[in-house]
Design an enzyme around this catalytic site. Structure first.
Site, PDB file in Angstrom:
ATOM      1  N   GLY A  47       1.841  21.316 -60.802  1.00  6.19           N
ATOM      2  CA  GLY A  47       1.851  19.929 -61.238  1.00  6.19           C
ATOM      3  C   GLY A  47       2.396  18.996 -60.179  1.00  6.19           C
ATOM      4  O   GLY A  47       3.183  19.394 -59.323  1.00  6.19           O
ATOM      5  N   THR A  78       9.296  19.859 -58.382  1.00  9.19           N
ATOM      6  CA  THR A  78       8.974  20.005 -59.796  1.00  9.19           C
ATOM      7  C   THR A  78       9.916  19.156 -60.638  1.00  9.19           C
ATOM      8  O   THR A  78      11.120  19.098 -60.347  1.00  9.19           O
ATOM      9  CB  THR A  78       9.075  21.478 -60.255  1.00  9.19           C
ATOM     10  OG1 THR A  78       9.023  21.534 -61.693  1.00  9.19           O
ATOM     11  CG2 THR A  78      10.363  22.134 -59.789  1.00  9.19           C
ATOM     12  N   ASP A  90      10.804  19.893 -63.482  1.00  8.65           N
ATOM     13  CA  ASP A  90      11.546  20.791 -64.376  1.00  8.65           C
ATOM     14  C   ASP A  90      12.921  21.188 -63.845  1.00  8.65           C
ATOM     15  O   ASP A  90      13.789  21.580 -64.619  1.00  8.65           O
ATOM     16  CB  ASP A  90      10.726  22.064 -64.631  1.00  8.65           C
ATOM     17  CG  ASP A  90       9.353  21.774 -65.199  1.00  8.65           C
ATOM     18  OD1 ASP A  90       9.235  20.806 -65.980  1.00  8.65           O
ATOM     19  OD2 ASP A  90       8.396  22.487 -64.856  1.00  8.65           O
ATOM     20  N   ARG A 100      14.507   5.064 -88.894  1.00  6.51           N
ATOM     21  CA  ARG A 100      13.701   6.288 -88.838  1.00  6.51           C
ATOM     22  C   ARG A 100      14.289   7.307 -87.858  1.00  6.51           C
ATOM     23  O   ARG A 100      15.103   6.967 -87.006  1.00  6.51           O
ATOM     24  CB  ARG A 100      12.255   5.959 -88.432  1.00  6.51           C
ATOM     25  CG  ARG A 100      12.116   5.259 -87.096  1.00  6.51           C
ATOM     26  CD  ARG A 100      10.637   5.038 -86.730  1.00  6.51           C
ATOM     27  NE  ARG A 100       9.984   4.147 -87.646  1.00  6.51           N
ATOM     28  CZ  ARG A 100       9.876   2.821 -87.490  1.00  6.51           C
ATOM     29  NH1 ARG A 100      10.429   2.241 -86.434  1.00  6.51           N
ATOM     30  NH2 ARG A 100       9.236   2.089 -88.359  1.00  6.51           N
ATOM     31  N   GLY A 111       9.971  20.391 -68.902  1.00 14.06           N
ATOM     32  CA  GLY A 111      11.022  21.334 -68.538  1.00 14.06           C
ATOM     33  C   GLY A 111      10.555  22.761 -68.377  1.00 14.06           C
ATOM     34  O   GLY A 111      11.318  23.621 -67.959  1.00 14.06           O
ATOM     35  N   ARG A 154       8.997  10.210 -86.908  1.00 18.66           N
ATOM     36  CA  ARG A 154       7.860  10.063 -86.001  1.00 18.66           C
ATOM     37  C   ARG A 154       8.067  10.920 -84.748  1.00 18.66           C
ATOM     38  O   ARG A 154       9.200  11.255 -84.399  1.00 18.66           O
ATOM     39  CB  ARG A 154       7.691   8.596 -85.591  1.00 18.66           C
ATOM     40  CG  ARG A 154       7.299   7.681 -86.736  1.00 18.66           C
ATOM     41  CD  ARG A 154       5.859   7.937 -87.169  1.00 18.66           C
ATOM     42  NE  ARG A 154       5.443   7.022 -88.230  1.00 18.66           N
ATOM     43  CZ  ARG A 154       5.522   7.274 -89.524  1.00 18.66           C
ATOM     44  NH1 ARG A 154       6.040   8.440 -89.922  1.00 18.66           N
ATOM     45  NH2 ARG A 154       5.103   6.399 -90.409  1.00 18.66           N
ATOM     46  N   GLN A 167       6.456  11.659 -67.481  1.00 16.37           N
ATOM     47  CA  GLN A 167       7.564  12.159 -66.667  1.00 16.37           C
ATOM     48  C   GLN A 167       7.136  12.510 -65.245  1.00 16.37           C
ATOM     49  O   GLN A 167       7.971  12.636 -64.354  1.00 16.37           O
ATOM     50  CB  GLN A 167       8.162  13.413 -67.327  1.00 16.37           C
ATOM     51  CG  GLN A 167       8.748  13.134 -68.692  1.00 16.37           C
ATOM     52  CD  GLN A 167       8.742  14.364 -69.595  1.00 16.37           C
ATOM     53  OE1 GLN A 167       9.781  14.936 -69.850  1.00 16.37           O
ATOM     54  NE2 GLN A 167       7.572  14.778 -70.054  1.00 16.37           N
ATOM     55  N   ARG A 168       5.848  12.670 -65.030  1.00 14.88           N
ATOM     56  CA  ARG A 168       5.351  13.050 -63.710  1.00 14.88           C
ATOM     57  C   ARG A 168       4.987  11.840 -62.852  1.00 14.88           C
ATOM     58  O   ARG A 168       4.772  11.975 -61.653  1.00 14.88           O
ATOM     59  CB  ARG A 168       4.094  13.918 -63.846  1.00 14.88           C
ATOM     60  CG  ARG A 168       4.351  15.263 -64.487  1.00 14.88           C
ATOM     61  CD  ARG A 168       3.112  16.133 -64.384  1.00 14.88           C
ATOM     62  NE  ARG A 168       3.332  17.434 -64.986  1.00 14.88           N
ATOM     63  CZ  ARG A 168       3.933  18.459 -64.396  1.00 14.88           C
ATOM     64  NH1 ARG A 168       4.391  18.309 -63.172  1.00 14.88           N
ATOM     65  NH2 ARG A 168       4.075  19.610 -65.013  1.00 14.88           N
TER      66      ARG A 168
END
Length: 338
Positions: A11, A125, A127, A162, A170, A263, A271-272
C-alpha cells in the site's frame, strides 16, 4: 556508475515522494543513478522503468501517493515472471533495489535475496507494525488523520447523542487505533493485541450516558478478532463474513442499547492520503539518504530502521517479518481515559 531501482510494494502512504526526492538528490551527489519502477514489481517484470531526475519530483513534496504507483504483486509466484525480473535486473545493470514497503515487500525481498536479487528496504507503512524500526514513513501522518477525524466526529456524536464506531487501519497491530484513539479522545479502543470484553464496552457506554455524557466514540482496529458473542449478533454467516469489525461492533451495540443511536465510520483509505507531515518528510529524507549511503558502501539485503533519531540496518532474516504489537502498558494508558 552504480544504479538503483526504487519501487513501492504494497500500500501507498504519505511521504513516498519525499523518499524518492531524497534518493535522487543524494544519488546525484554520489554518482548513483536512480531508476523508477512503475507499479511495484509488476513494472520490473513488464519493463516499465524510467531514469529519474529532479524534475520528476519538483513540486511533489507535499503530495500524498507516489508518482510511480504501487502494487502488491509478487513476482516469485510465477517462474516466468521471476525469470523476466532477473533478466531486466541484469539488463538495466541495477546494483540494488530500493523497496518502499512494509511486510508485503519484506516477504518478497527475502525470497528475491535467495535468487540473487539484492535490495534495501525503507520502512513505509501507515501501520507502523515493523518490529525493526521505531517509526515507518507515513505512520505519523496517518495518525494525525485519525486524530483529526475523531476530533470532528465528537461534535456530531455529541449533538445527536449517538455512539460512533470508527474503524482504523493497522493490519494486525493496534498502533493507529490506540495512539490515535488516545489523541482523539476515544471512549473505548478495541485492538488485536487484547481480547475485547463486550460487556465491559457496553457498561462503559451506559456509564457515560448515566453521567450525562450522552455520546461515545468507539475505535476499532481493522483486523481485530471479535468474540463469538459479538460475531453471532449477525445470525447468517454468509452475511457476517463480509462485514467489517466496526460494523459488527455497531450491530452489537444496537442490540444491547436499544435506545441509543449508533453509526459506523470507516477511515479506510483516508489514512493513506493527504499531505505528509513535517516529521514524515524528515524520515523520508533520512531513510533516502541512508539508502544511497548503504549502496555506496556496497551494502545490500538490509532493512533500514529508526532507533531513536538514528538510522540502523537490520540484515535480512525471517525476523523482519515479525509483527510489532503494542504493549500492555501502552494500551492500559489508553484505558485510563475510557
Amino acid at each position: 556508475m552504480k544504479r538503483v531501482a526504487v519501487l513501492n510494494v504494497g500500500g501507498d502512504c504519505p511521504g513516498l515522494n519525499a523518499v524518492i526526492r531524497a534518493l535522487i538528490v543524494k544519488g546525484a551527489e554520489e554518482d548513483i543513478e536512480v531508476v523508477g519502477v512503475y507499479d511495484g514489481f509488476l513494472g520490473l517484470v513488464e519493463d516499465k522503468l524510467t531514469i529519474l531526475a529532479k524534475e520528476h519530483v519538483s513540486g511533489k513534496l507535499p503530495e500524498g501517493g507516489i508518482i510511480l504507483g504501487s502494487s502488491k504483486y509478487d513476482p516469485t509466484v510465477n517462474p516466468n515472471d521471476l525469470k523476466k525480473l532477473k533478466n531486466n535486473f541484469e539488463r538495466y545493470q541495477i546494483t540494488s533495489l530500493i523497496l518502499l514497503t512494509g511486510h508485503t515487500g519484506a516477504n518478497i525481498a527475502l525470497k528475491l535475496a535467495n535468487e540473487g536479487i539484492p535490495s534495501i528496504i525503507i520502512p513505509a507503512t501507515v501501520d507502523n507494525d515493523l518490529y525493526w524500526t521505531d517509526l515507518s514513513v507515513g505512520f505519523l501522518t496517518a495518525l494525525q488523520i485519525v486524530t483529526d477525524a475523531l476530533d470532528k466526529l465528537h461534535s456530531t456524536a455529541s449533538a445527536g447523542h449517538r455512539v460512533i464506531v470508527v474503524e482504523t487501519g493497522g493490519d494486525e497491530a493496534g498502533w493507529l487505533a490506540t495512539i490515535g484513539g488516545m489523541a482523539g479522545g476515544a471512549d473505548y479502543i478495541i485492538v488485536p493485541e487484547f481480547k475485547l470484553d463486550p460487556k465491559d464496552m457496553i457498561e462503559n457506554i451506559k456509564r457515560r450516558y448515566s453521567a450525562g455524557r450522552r455520546f461515545s466514540i468507539v475505535v476499532v482496529e481493522e483486523k481485530v478478532k471479535l468474540p463469538e458473542e459479538v460475531q453471532n449478533i449477525i445470525g447468517d454467516p454468509k452475511v457476517r463474513q463480509y462485514m467489517k469489525p466496526a460494523e459488527l461492533i455497531t450491530e452489537y451495540i444496537k442490540a444491547n442499547l436499544q435506545n441509543v443511536e449508533c453509526r459506523t465510520v470507516d477511515l479506510d483509505y483516508l489514512q493513506r492520503g493527504g499531505t505528509p507531515s513535517s516529521f514524515d518528510r524528515y524520515l523520508a529524507f533520512k531513510f533516502g539518504v541512508s539508502a544511497i549511503d548503504a549502496v555506496k558502501k556496497g551494502k545490500s539485503n538490509v532493512a533500514l530502521g529508526l532507533d531513536g533519531f538514528d538510522v540502523v540496518e537490520k540484515p535480512f532474516t525471517h525476523e523482519i517479518l515479525k509483527n510489532k504489537e503494542i504493549s500492555r502498558e501502552l494500551y492500559e494508558m489508553g484505558r485510563l481515559f475510557f
